[in-house]
Design a protein around this motif. Sequence first.
Motif, PDB file in Angstrom:
ATOM      1  N   ALA A  67       0.824  -1.215   0.000  1.00 20.90           N
ATOM      2  CA  ALA A  67       0.000   0.000   0.000  1.00 20.90           C
ATOM      3  C   ALA A  67       0.854   1.259   0.000  1.00 20.90           C
ATOM      4  O   ALA A  67       0.431   2.317  -0.485  1.00 20.90           O
ATOM      5  N   ASP A  68       2.061   1.163   0.536  1.00 17.26           N
ATOM      6  CA  ASP A  68       2.936   2.334   0.668  1.00 17.26           C
ATOM      7  C   ASP A  68       3.724   2.629  -0.609  1.00 17.26           C
ATOM      8  O   ASP A  68       4.387   3.668  -0.699  1.00 17.26           O
ATOM      9  N   ALA A  69       3.668   1.729  -1.593  1.00 15.85           N
ATOM     10  CA  ALA A  69       4.384   1.983  -2.858  1.00 15.85           C
ATOM     11  C   ALA A  69       3.787   3.206  -3.541  1.00 15.85           C
ATOM     12  O   ALA A  69       2.556   3.376  -3.577  1.00 15.85           O
ATOM     13  N   ASP A  70       4.644   4.057  -4.088  1.00 15.36           N
ATOM     14  CA  ASP A  70       4.082   5.208  -4.801  1.00 15.36           C
ATOM     15  C   ASP A  70       3.544   4.811  -6.172  1.00 15.36           C
ATOM     16  O   ASP A  70       2.654   5.469  -6.714  1.00 15.36           O
ATOM     17  N   VAL A  71       4.046   3.678  -6.729  1.00 13.62           N
ATOM     18  CA  VAL A  71       3.449   3.072  -7.917  1.00 13.62           C
ATOM     19  C   VAL A  71       3.420   1.559  -7.688  1.00 13.62           C
ATOM     20  O   VAL A  71       4.469   0.937  -7.510  1.00 13.62           O
ATOM     21  N   LEU A  72       2.228   1.004  -7.673  1.00 11.39           N
ATOM     22  CA  LEU A  72       2.061  -0.442  -7.484  1.00 11.39           C
ATOM     23  C   LEU A  72       1.608  -1.047  -8.804  1.00 11.39           C
ATOM     24  O   LEU A  72       0.539  -0.711  -9.322  1.00 11.39           O
ATOM     25  N   LEU A  73       2.422  -1.940  -9.349  1.00  7.93           N
ATOM     26  CA  LEU A  73       2.079  -2.661 -10.573  1.00  7.93           C
ATOM     27  C   LEU A  73       1.446  -3.991 -10.191  1.00  7.93           C
ATOM     28  O   LEU A  73       2.093  -4.843  -9.575  1.00  7.93           O
ATOM     29  N   VAL A  74       0.184  -4.166 -10.543  1.00  5.41           N
ATOM     30  CA  VAL A  74      -0.533  -5.419 -10.306  1.00  5.41           C
ATOM     31  C   VAL A  74      -0.695  -6.107 -11.651  1.00  5.41           C
ATOM     32  O   VAL A  74      -1.293  -5.542 -12.578  1.00  5.41           O
ATOM     33  N   VAL A  75      -0.170  -7.316 -11.763  1.00  4.96           N
ATOM     34  CA  VAL A  75      -0.199  -7.997 -13.055  1.00  4.96           C
ATOM     35  C   VAL A  75      -0.726  -9.416 -12.895  1.00  4.96           C
ATOM     36  O   VAL A  75      -0.258 -10.181 -12.048  1.00  4.96           O
ATOM     37  N   GLY A  76      -1.767  -9.745 -13.663  1.00 13.60           N
ATOM     38  CA  GLY A  76      -2.316 -11.098 -13.658  1.00 13.60           C
ATOM     39  C   GLY A  76      -3.113 -11.444 -12.424  1.00 13.60           C
ATOM     40  O   GLY A  76      -3.247 -12.613 -12.080  1.00 13.60           O
ATOM     41  N   SER A  77      -3.681 -10.455 -11.758  1.00 16.23           N
ATOM     42  CA  SER A  77      -4.516 -10.689 -10.579  1.00 16.23           C
ATOM     43  C   SER A  77      -5.671  -9.698 -10.586  1.00 16.23           C
ATOM     44  O   SER A  77      -5.477  -8.524 -10.924  1.00 16.23           O
ATOM     45  N   GLY A  78      -6.843 -10.176 -10.193  1.00 17.68           N
ATOM     46  CA  GLY A  78      -7.998  -9.296 -10.083  1.00 17.68           C
ATOM     47  C   GLY A  78      -8.087  -8.580  -8.758  1.00 17.68           C
ATOM     48  O   GLY A  78      -9.038  -7.854  -8.503  1.00 17.68           O
ATOM     49  N   LEU A  79      -7.073  -8.774  -7.869  1.00 15.41           N
ATOM     50  CA  LEU A  79      -7.079  -8.186  -6.524  1.00 15.41           C
ATOM     51  C   LEU A  79      -8.362  -8.541  -5.782  1.00 15.41           C
ATOM     52  O   LEU A  79      -9.024  -7.686  -5.201  1.00 15.41           O
ATOM     53  N   GLY A  80      -8.683  -9.823  -5.797  1.00 18.67           N
ATOM     54  CA  GLY A  80      -9.868 -10.300  -5.098  1.00 18.67           C
ATOM     55  C   GLY A  80      -9.645 -10.426  -3.603  1.00 18.67           C
ATOM     56  O   GLY A  80      -8.675  -9.909  -3.046  1.00 18.67           O
ATOM     57  N   GLU A  81     -10.519 -11.176  -2.945  1.00 23.90           N
ATOM     58  CA  GLU A  81     -10.546 -11.231  -1.480  1.00 23.90           C
ATOM     59  C   GLU A  81      -9.221 -11.663  -0.877  1.00 23.90           C
ATOM     60  O   GLU A  81      -8.681 -10.998   0.016  1.00 23.90           O
ATOM     61  N   LEU A  82      -8.665 -12.784  -1.337  1.00 23.87           N
ATOM     62  CA  LEU A  82      -7.436 -13.283  -0.740  1.00 23.87           C
ATOM     63  C   LEU A  82      -6.228 -12.464  -1.163  1.00 23.87           C
ATOM     64  O   LEU A  82      -5.329 -12.201  -0.356  1.00 23.87           O
ATOM     65  N   SER A  83      -6.189 -12.050  -2.417  1.00 25.52           N
ATOM     66  CA  SER A  83      -5.024 -11.317  -2.918  1.00 25.52           C
ATOM     67  C   SER A  83      -4.910  -9.923  -2.303  1.00 25.52           C
ATOM     68  O   SER A  83      -3.835  -9.327  -2.304  1.00 25.52           O
ATOM     69  N   SER A  84      -6.015  -9.402  -1.790  1.00 24.94           N
ATOM     70  CA  SER A  84      -6.012  -8.067  -1.190  1.00 24.94           C
ATOM     71  C   SER A  84      -6.092  -8.121   0.337  1.00 24.94           C
ATOM     72  O   SER A  84      -6.433  -7.123   0.967  1.00 24.94           O
ATOM     73  N   ASN A  85      -5.756  -9.306   0.906  1.00 26.12           N
ATOM     74  CA  ASN A  85      -5.856  -9.498   2.363  1.00 26.12           C
ATOM     75  C   ASN A  85      -7.250  -9.102   2.842  1.00 26.12           C
ATOM     76  O   ASN A  85      -7.422  -8.254   3.709  1.00 26.12           O
ATOM     77  N   TYR A  86      -8.241  -9.755   2.228  1.00 26.79           N
ATOM     78  CA  TYR A  86      -9.641  -9.565   2.595  1.00 26.79           C
ATOM     79  C   TYR A  86     -10.054  -8.103   2.431  1.00 26.79           C
ATOM     80  O   TYR A  86     -10.707  -7.515   3.288  1.00 26.79           O
ATOM     81  N   TYR A  87      -9.648  -7.545   1.306  1.00 22.82           N
ATOM     82  CA  TYR A  87      -9.995  -6.179   0.885  1.00 22.82           C
ATOM     83  C   TYR A  87      -9.467  -5.104   1.825  1.00 22.82           C
ATOM     84  O   TYR A  87     -10.000  -3.987   1.868  1.00 22.82           O
ATOM     85  N   THR A  88      -8.408  -5.419   2.557  1.00 26.24           N
ATOM     86  CA  THR A  88      -7.800  -4.395   3.414  1.00 26.24           C
ATOM     87  C   THR A  88      -6.657  -3.664   2.715  1.00 26.24           C
ATOM     88  O   THR A  88      -6.169  -2.655   3.230  1.00 26.24           O
ATOM     89  N   LEU A  89      -6.207  -4.168   1.558  1.00 24.57           N
ATOM     90  CA  LEU A  89      -5.170  -3.474   0.810  1.00 24.57           C
ATOM     91  C   LEU A  89      -5.750  -2.177   0.244  1.00 24.57           C
ATOM     92  O   LEU A  89      -6.724  -2.197  -0.524  1.00 24.57           O
ATOM     93  N   ALA A  90      -5.163  -1.052   0.621  1.00 25.75           N
ATOM     94  CA  ALA A  90      -5.644   0.258   0.171  1.00 25.75           C
ATOM     95  C   ALA A  90      -4.461   1.065  -0.340  1.00 25.75           C
ATOM     96  O   ALA A  90      -3.856   1.841   0.407  1.00 25.75           O
ATOM     97  N   PRO A  91      -4.083   0.893  -1.603  1.00 28.44           N
ATOM     98  CA  PRO A  91      -2.917   1.601  -2.137  1.00 28.44           C
ATOM     99  C   PRO A  91      -3.059   3.112  -2.010  1.00 28.44           C
ATOM    100  O   PRO A  91      -4.113   3.691  -2.311  1.00 28.44           O
ATOM    101  N   ARG A  92      -1.995   3.737  -1.550  1.00 24.92           N
ATOM    102  CA  ARG A  92      -1.997   5.196  -1.395  1.00 24.92           C
ATOM    103  C   ARG A  92      -1.352   5.899  -2.584  1.00 24.92           C
ATOM    104  O   ARG A  92      -1.453   7.120  -2.721  1.00 24.92           O
ATOM    105  N   GLY A  93      -0.666   5.128  -3.432  1.00 23.14           N
ATOM    106  CA  GLY A  93      -0.063   5.702  -4.624  1.00 23.14           C
ATOM    107  C   GLY A  93      -0.851   5.324  -5.865  1.00 23.14           C
ATOM    108  O   GLY A  93      -2.014   4.920  -5.791  1.00 23.14           O
ATOM    109  N   ARG A  94      -0.221   5.447  -7.018  1.00 23.53           N
ATOM    110  CA  ARG A  94      -0.853   5.074  -8.276  1.00 23.53           C
ATOM    111  C   ARG A  94      -0.790   3.558  -8.460  1.00 23.53           C
ATOM    112  O   ARG A  94       0.161   2.906  -8.043  1.00 23.53           O
TER     113      ARG A  94
END
Length: 549
Positions: A274-301
């Motif tokens: 979440a603290d990355a100023d640019v987070l590249l997400v590739v090949g994932s829909g950022l679903g429930e498990l991949s986002s730690n139960y939707y607690t991942l909240a990126p603050r950058g782009r």
Amino acid sequence: MTTAVRTGGDLVAESLSALGAGTVFGLPGQHALGVFDALRRSALSYVGLRMENNAGFAADAHARLTGSPTPLLVSTGPGALMSLAALQESAAASAPVVGISSQVPAAGLGGGRKGYLHELRDQQASFRDVVKSVHTVRAASQIPSALAAAWCSALEAPSGPVWVEIPQDVLLSPTDVPAPDALAESGTYVPRPLHARPELTAAAAALLDSANRPAVLAGGGVVRAGAQPQLLALAEQLDAPVATTFGGKGAFPCEHRLSLGSWLEDRCTTEFLADADVLLVVGSGLGELSSNYYTLAPRGRVIHIEADLGKLEANHPALGIHADARQALEALVAAVTPRPRGDAAAEVSALLERVRARIDGQGLELEQDVLTSVRAALPDSSPSFWDMTILTYWAWSAFDPRSGAMHSAQGAGGLGYGFPAALGAAAADAERSTPVLAVSGDGGAMYSLAELAAARQHELPVTWLIVDDGGYGILREYMTDAFGETVGTDLVRPDFVALAESFGVPAVRTSPDRLRADLSKALAAPGPSVVVLPAVLRMFAPTHLSEQP
């Protein structure tokens, strides 16, 4: 001597061979006998399981390992419906399974209930919400085209399961439709690649070049696309830390200096991303498990590369790039400006040390020792298939697949996946030179016990590790934490060793201190085997926000 009459069933087998199929999985039923009879006259290898859902799991694993559509043959009504949970897992994991079922005679299609055995008012409707496409055949002449269309649909991004229905009388009736030689071209069918649009690649490269703290989250799409070299090249050019989702295990080398591993259920990792100023997400829909139960909240782009248009930016606003992981990463490797090494490796090391310190402080030596023993016993190149059990939850975060493949049912989350999937994977190895590991809890194992017969019958080199804790261990933890007591989680179960031996499958009861040796011996032996580990394992506690440094 009776001369065999060529039927619609033969045309199905001929079409599958022309499309490139080599192995089919399934279970015969009365309406489907025409195609099963044809199998013995074909070049196709048939692997029969004892329950349709397990046959679906086997086809799923075969498709994941080969990257090619894998046929699943079942019968009408109950047989077809029993495959639905497996097809849901294939849909969630983008596994290209081609489900083929019989149907009531053609005269009964689309009408009211005629009283046919196994008849459903609308069998297609049961599958439309699960599979990518449904194809109904009404005459033998339609078989090659319907199967070719289904085959291509299964492979087109996002890949996934499809469904073909063929009436009983069409399968049984003689046919003079020529064998489909023209379909051979489709056997080498490669889906049209989804290239990233140049202006989006340029925009993504500009963001990454300007980033001070870039990071990458790689999902299963990287593995399916075979994009590991491109991901490694990009991470090293950017000096960017890489975390992998549970479905993305193997996308990035675990021992690399930039590897964050897969500790996605630990808040330390969530916050790092979440603290990355640019987070590249590739090949994932950022679903429930991949986002730690939707607690991942990126603050950058966020830059989101995804082949499934429906998942693109579904959970986070981003610079969305609809493309195959390999194509998009290749373009980014060429577009970004390489940067010198900075502090990224030290930050990765510090994060992993915090995670290790937290785990080590929770009294979980048994769990770590068990997983270490499994890793030590399993050959580096051996694939492993994991059911939904506590040891699997540990493996999601802490298991290094090395050069082998690690797969679980975390897409849909159903029980009973591990053992039949491992059988499908073993059938994908024509030489059967590499042992395959299946891991289940005792609760999940009860879903698949009948497949010990299939393992013995086909002499598949699968070692099944059953962790016996007397019930549904993870549900026991969940219920205890939430309600203070449990209902329905403690189970009566058989003597797994004696049961396996009754099928002619060698089995041993082990202990944590003997697990590595016993598992190594079982994996080295030819054919199937079972190792039973009586142990009550616990999950690690996730980091709470209050614990952040």
